[in-house]
Design an enzyme around this catalytic site. Structure first.
Site, mmCIF file in Angstrom:
data_model
loop_
_atom_site.group_PDB
_atom_site.id
_atom_site.type_symbol
_atom_site.label_atom_id
_atom_site.label_comp_id
_atom_site.label_asym_id
_atom_site.label_seq_id
_atom_site.Cartn_x
_atom_site.Cartn_y
_atom_site.Cartn_z
ATOM 1 N N THR A 1 -12.620 -8.419 -5.112
ATOM 2 C CA THR A 1 -13.638 -8.108 -4.435
ATOM 3 C C THR A 1 -13.705 -6.350 -4.688
ATOM 4 O O THR A 1 -14.424 -5.603 -4.167
ATOM 5 C CB THR A 1 -14.115 -8.335 -3.121
ATOM 6 N N SER A 2 -12.744 -5.713 -5.316
ATOM 7 C CA SER A 2 -12.548 -4.431 -5.528
ATOM 8 C C SER A 2 -13.087 -3.732 -6.670
ATOM 9 O O SER A 2 -14.311 -3.291 -6.680
ATOM 10 C CB SER A 2 -10.942 -3.973 -5.382
ATOM 11 N N ARG A 3 -12.447 -3.719 -7.947
ATOM 12 C CA ARG A 3 -12.916 -3.096 -8.852
ATOM 13 C C ARG A 3 -12.325 -4.077 -10.164
ATOM 14 O O ARG A 3 -11.312 -4.342 -10.063
ATOM 15 C CB ARG A 3 -12.773 -1.873 -9.413
ATOM 16 N N HIS B 1 -21.197 -8.881 -7.987
ATOM 17 C CA HIS B 1 -20.779 -7.474 -7.298
ATOM 18 C C HIS B 1 -21.771 -7.546 -5.919
ATOM 19 O O HIS B 1 -22.418 -6.663 -5.726
ATOM 20 C CB HIS B 1 -20.931 -6.511 -8.073
ATOM 21 N N CYS C 1 -7.755 -2.238 -3.319
ATOM 22 C CA CYS C 1 -7.229 -0.866 -3.532
ATOM 23 C C CYS C 1 -8.361 -0.267 -4.376
ATOM 24 O O CYS C 1 -9.117 -1.033 -5.248
ATOM 25 C CB CYS C 1 -5.958 -0.688 -4.223
ATOM 26 N N PRO C 2 -8.423 1.039 -4.514
ATOM 27 C CA PRO C 2 -9.523 1.691 -5.540
ATOM 28 C C PRO C 2 -9.019 1.547 -6.994
ATOM 29 O O PRO C 2 -7.743 1.275 -7.256
ATOM 30 C CB PRO C 2 -9.572 3.039 -4.902
ATOM 31 N N ASP D 1 -15.763 -11.024 -7.656
ATOM 32 C CA ASP D 1 -16.820 -10.527 -7.342
ATOM 33 C C ASP D 1 -17.156 -9.299 -8.358
ATOM 34 O O ASP D 1 -18.435 -8.680 -8.270
ATOM 35 C CB ASP D 1 -16.982 -9.910 -5.841
ATOM 36 N N ASP E 1 0.948 -1.252 -0.102
ATOM 37 C CA ASP E 1 0.089 -0.059 0.035
ATOM 38 C C ASP E 1 0.938 1.083 0.013
ATOM 39 O O ASP E 1 1.771 1.342 0.704
ATOM 40 C CB ASP E 1 -0.901 -0.021 1.236
ATOM 41 N N GLU F 1 -18.441 -5.749 -16.262
ATOM 42 C CA GLU F 1 -19.816 -5.823 -15.543
ATOM 43 C C GLU F 1 -20.836 -5.268 -15.793
ATOM 44 O O GLU F 1 -22.180 -5.607 -15.647
ATOM 45 C CB GLU F 1 -19.342 -5.973 -14.105
HETATM 46 P P1 NAI Z 1 -10.002 2.218 1.553
HETATM 47 O O1 NAI Z 1 -10.056 3.741 0.873
HETATM 48 O O2 NAI Z 1 -10.223 2.199 3.134
HETATM 49 O O3 NAI Z 1 -8.713 1.504 1.083
HETATM 50 C C1 NAI Z 1 -8.210 1.596 -0.024
HETATM 51 C C2 NAI Z 1 -6.523 1.259 0.122
HETATM 52 O O4 NAI Z 1 -5.880 1.230 -1.096
HETATM 53 C C3 NAI Z 1 -5.970 2.593 0.948
HETATM 54 O O5 NAI Z 1 -5.137 2.231 2.186
HETATM 55 C C4 NAI Z 1 -4.988 3.209 -0.370
HETATM 56 O O6 NAI Z 1 -3.886 3.718 0.160
HETATM 57 C C5 NAI Z 1 -4.873 1.869 -0.781
HETATM 58 N N1 NAI Z 1 -4.057 2.194 -2.390
HETATM 59 C C6 NAI Z 1 -4.472 3.147 -3.395
HETATM 60 N N2 NAI Z 1 -3.534 2.959 -4.374
HETATM 61 C C7 NAI Z 1 -3.191 1.826 -3.983
HETATM 62 C C8 NAI Z 1 -2.089 0.994 -5.014
HETATM 63 N N3 NAI Z 1 -1.580 1.427 -6.130
HETATM 64 N N4 NAI Z 1 -1.528 -0.303 -4.353
HETATM 65 C C9 NAI Z 1 -1.695 -0.685 -3.166
HETATM 66 N N5 NAI Z 1 -2.778 -0.035 -2.441
HETATM 67 C C10 NAI Z 1 -3.076 1.235 -2.862
HETATM 68 O O7 NAI Z 1 -11.038 1.623 0.983
HETATM 69 P P2 NAI Z 1 -11.914 0.192 1.348
HETATM 70 O O8 NAI Z 1 -13.097 0.629 2.093
HETATM 71 O O9 NAI Z 1 -10.868 -0.770 1.920
HETATM 72 O O10 NAI Z 1 -12.426 -0.523 -0.146
HETATM 73 C C11 NAI Z 1 -11.463 -1.002 -1.014
HETATM 74 C C12 NAI Z 1 -12.213 -1.296 -2.183
HETATM 75 O O11 NAI Z 1 -13.174 -2.179 -2.392
HETATM 76 C C13 NAI Z 1 -12.811 -0.116 -2.956
HETATM 77 O O12 NAI Z 1 -11.980 0.709 -3.568
HETATM 78 C C14 NAI Z 1 -13.829 -0.337 -3.660
HETATM 79 O O13 NAI Z 1 -13.588 -0.395 -5.043
HETATM 80 C C15 NAI Z 1 -14.065 -1.719 -3.250
HETATM 81 N N6 NAI Z 1 -15.450 -2.118 -2.763
HETATM 82 C C16 NAI Z 1 -16.230 -3.221 -3.328
HETATM 83 C C17 NAI Z 1 -17.535 -3.656 -2.901
HETATM 84 C C18 NAI Z 1 -18.068 -4.588 -3.427
HETATM 85 O O14 NAI Z 1 -19.232 -4.893 -2.948
HETATM 86 N N7 NAI Z 1 -17.537 -5.884 -4.143
HETATM 87 C C19 NAI Z 1 -17.931 -2.898 -1.721
HETATM 88 C C20 NAI Z 1 -17.322 -1.916 -1.139
HETATM 89 C C21 NAI Z 1 -15.965 -1.544 -1.501
#
Ligand code: NAI
Length: 334
Positions: A230-232, A293, A203-204, A256, A175, A261
């Site tokens: 499960t991210s994007r 998703h 990560c986002p 997911d 991270d 999608e």
């Molecule tokens: P968060 O904002 O708490 O954590 C994201 C982390 O990724 C941060 O610590 C950030 O520094 C890190 N990051 C940014 N660029 C990076 C890189 N190049 N390499 C490694 N780490 C990097 O977000 P949270 O709440 O943990 O959610 C994570 C992701 O999960 C969201 O971005 C969203 O896309 C996805 N999500 C998916 C859901 C689903 O139903 N499948 C539901 C909710 C979120």
């Protein structure tokens, strides 16, 4: 009572939004359509829209919404890769999101995908329903003692890291903003890719992270690596993933999310011809598990999403500041 155009509404949205909406003096105009430049007209007469992950909040949609008098977009999700924040600002539309609702719901789903794939319970389920109790082809692996690589240790990644430790796994993390003191071994992304038996993405999606798992990345992975996303979807080059599933480099994949999608997830397309051959071929593999998703879809998460979204909308209508408002610079700081 202010009316909000609620796009891409499902039955569970109504169940969880009705009460908090009424409590916040909001009337939801539930619309089944996704938000696109063409459906923006459905928001006519509303000052705010409520949108979800696969709604299109690009510049054309935002300009159309502004033309119909919309001044706020409340995203009922955490990710905001589907909105052009600069265009929103230019069109005078304020943007809100739900930064955290239930990291556990997403992390537990990632773990569910992982355990299903390592013990093949998805295959056992279909077999035993047919009274086939043979164990041939169901040999799994233990996770204890193996190495999990968590990419992105924010709210969700950190939860999953704890769960993996509970299973007796060694956890590597990557991270750009590490959480020091959390007992994780932070390494450079290349090292994580090289050393992990399981790689899970948290990560986002940004221009920098698009296809972070590229065709090239697979070359340095451990043979038989398990990929969980499960991210994007667009964090992974799906065609390269498919090729590496076929060649055996990837031992299993739990997805997911999927980069294309938007046209199929959240819909029942079972009676239609699906033209996306990459998805068709991924779905046909026994060691690929795709969910639509749904990682966010728990009672706890839906309640929290509805509550925070209604609070965000109320603060917009009252003209009060909200910690959940997004501005263009947010896209650069994630
Ligand atoms: P968060 O904002 O708490 O954590 C994201 C982390 O990724 C941060 O610590 C950030 O520094 C890190 N990051 C940014 N660029 C990076 C890189 N190049 N390499 C490694 N780490 C990097 O977000 P949270 O709440 O943990 O959610 C994570 C992701 O999960 C969201 O971005 C969203 O896309 C996805 N999500 C998916 C859901 C689903 O139903 N499948 C539901 C909710 C979120």
């Amino acid at each position: 009572m202010e009316t909000v155009a609620f796009f891409d509404a499902r039955s569970y949205d109504r169940t969880y939004f009705d009460a908090p909406a009424a409590a916040h003096g909001l009337e939801m105009r539930y619309l089944e359509s996704k938000l696109t430049p063409d459906t923006a007209v459905l928001a006519n007469g509303c000052k705010a829209v409520c949108a979800f992950v696969n709604d299109d909040l690009g510049a054309r949609t935002l300009s159309a919404l502004a033309g119909y008098g919309v001044r706020a977009a409340a995203l009922r999700c955490a990710g905001f890769n589907n909105i052009d924040l600069v265009a929103a600002e230019q069109n005078g539309i304020r943007v809100f999101r739900v930064p955290a609702y239930s990291p556990a719901s997403v992390a537990e789903h990632a773990l569910a995908l992982l355990l299903t794939l390592t013990r093949m319970t998805h295959r056992a389920f279909t077999r035993t329903r047919e009274r086939n109790f043979s164990l041939e082809g169901l040999v799994g692996i233990n996770l204890e003692g193996r190495t999990a690589g968590i990419i992105g240790t924010g709210k969700v990644g950190m939860k999953l890291a704890g769960m993996c430790k509970g299973l007796g796994m060694h956890v590597l993390a990557s991270d750009p903003k590490p959480t020091w003191g959390a007992g994780l071994e932070y390494v450079r992304p290349e090292e994580l890719i090289r050393r992990s038996d399981v790689i899970s993405l948290h990560c986002p999606l940004t221009p920098e992270t698009y296809h972070m798992i590229s065709r090239q990345t697979f070359h340095s992975m451990r043979p038989g690596v398990i990929i969980i996303n499960t991210s994007r979807g667009a964090l992974i080059d799906s065609e390269a993933l498919l090729d590496n599933v076929k060649s055996g480099v990837v031992g299993a994949a739990g997805l997911d999310v999927y980069e294309e999608e938007a046209d199929v997830f959240y819909e029942d397309v079972s009676s239609k011809v699906m033209r996306d051959d990459t998805l068709n071929l991924l779905l046909s593999q026994p060691n690929v598990l795709v969910t639509g998703h749904q990682a966010f879809l728990t009672r706890e998460a839906l309640s929290a999403i509805a509550q925070t979204t209604c609070e965000n909308l109320r603060s917009f209508f009252d003209g009060s500041p909200s910690p959940n408002e997004l501005r263009p610079r947010e896209a650069e700081t994630v």
